[in-house]
Design an enzyme around this catalytic site. Structure first.
Site, short mmCIF file in Angstrom:
data_model
loop_
_atom_site.label_atom_id
_atom_site.label_comp_id
_atom_site.label_asym_id
_atom_site.label_seq_id
_atom_site.Cartn_x
_atom_site.Cartn_y
_atom_site.Cartn_z
N THR A 266 0.45 5.35 -3.58
CA THR A 266 1.76 5.74 -3.05
C THR A 266 2.36 6.83 -3.94
O THR A 266 2.18 6.80 -5.15
CB THR A 266 2.70 4.52 -3.03
OG1 THR A 266 2.08 3.50 -2.26
CG2 THR A 266 4.06 4.88 -2.42
N GLY B 80 3.50 -1.58 4.69
CA GLY B 80 4.21 -2.00 3.48
C GLY B 80 5.63 -1.48 3.43
O GLY B 80 6.24 -1.21 4.47
N GLY C 192 3.95 -4.08 -1.35
CA GLY C 192 4.93 -3.81 -0.32
C GLY C 192 5.63 -5.02 0.24
O GLY C 192 6.84 -5.00 0.49
#
Lengths: 133, 169
Positions: free
Chosen positions: A1, A31, A55
């Protein structure tokens, strides 16, 4: 991410997050990254936030919005609000981190893992990058 | 005048002992490029939204990070991308989830925010919207990286018991 938060010269905050999810995910799992208030949040009255981590836990703890709420309603400075919101996710079982930048240019980059790829740059243009704890 | 930017490229198990100097330098260079992209916009008086989008583009286009080009694989061997953006001035927000053919999902998330009445679009609908907005969809092969593919194979072969935290599906 990956994520970014910014404060411009006009005093406007923005936050963004982008991810490929988790390896081997199934069943259309999503997520926190695209969930406003969980993985991403921005409010000129408080701060801009982008999260990275487990998440499901960040969604349950509404981490990004909680950082803003703690600043708005409890008057916490951004480092304390960010740490508190992340700790809420950790108590649920979530690991990860977040970046937060407030309307005055103060920032926080807490994480509860062994590392987080992260960096910052201020008005002086000097960029700094860190990886490990 | 105060302005600035903070970025991240993901958190997790990142140990010095498992990082080669070359790989660490590659990460540092990519993060610096991302900061420079955002700073260049802020420094000339551009908006925080533009800076965020530009900084994330750099990371989405770099296979080192789990976003865009470097996305991890799903159980089915596909890549599904999620992204969101929010404007602190207006509290407007946009997001896409489960997209498979969009090179820079952050830009389509911004289009959802600015050019649709919605906050989140998912899957095929999000991609149809992107096409309507003039975004060129990319072949799913664009997202293939050997390292991520091998991570999936290793994960699938693993017989280690899963904890609650691992059952994210």
């Amino acid at each position: 991410t990956v994520g970014a938060v910014a404060l411009d010269k006009a005093g406007n905050l923005a936050a963004g997050t982008s991810t490929g999810g988790t390896t081997n995910k199934q069943f259309g799992r999503v997520g926190d990254s695209p969930i406003i208030g969980a993985g991403t949040y921005a409010n000129n009255e408080t701060c801009a936030v982008s999260c990275t981590g487990d998440g499901e836990y960040f969604i349950r703890a509404a981490v990004a919005h909680t950082v803003s709420d703690l600043m708005q309603y409890k008057g916490m400075p951004v480092p304390e609000a960010a740490e508190t919101a992340l700790e809420n996710a950790r108590k649920l079982g979530g690991t990860g981190g977040l970046i937060a930048l407030d309307k005055d240019g103060n920032f926080a980059m807490p994480f509860n893992t062994s590392g987080m790829y992260r960096g910052k740059v201020g008005a002086d243009g000097k960029a700094s990058v860190e990886i490990y704890r | 005048m105060k302005f600035g930017m903070v970025i991240h490229g993901g958190a997790g198990t990142i140990e010095r002992s498992t990082m080669t100097p070359e790989k660490e330098q590659a990460y540092r260079t990519a993060l610096e490029q991302s900061l420079k992209a955002g700073y260049a916009i802020l420094e000339r008086g551009g908006s925080s939204l533009d800076a965020v989008e530009a900084a994330i583009h750099v990371l989405e286009d770099n296979p080192l990070f789990n976003a865009g080009k470097g996305a991890v694989f799903t159980h089915e061997g596909t890549n599904e991308l999620d992204s969101s953006i929010m404007d602190g001035k207006t509290l407007a927000a946009g997001a896409v989830a489960g997209v498979k053919h969009i090179r820079n999902p952050i830009s389509v998330a911004r289009m959802v925010m600015e050019k649709s009445p919605h906050v989140m679009l998912t899957g095929e609908g999000a991609e149809a919207f992107a096409k309507e907005m003039g975004v060129t969809l990319v072949d799913a092969k664009y997202f293939y990286t050997e390292e991520r593919w091998q991570e999936l194979q290793k994960e699938k072969k693993s017989t280690a018991p899963k904890s609650d935290q691992d059952r994210h599906g």
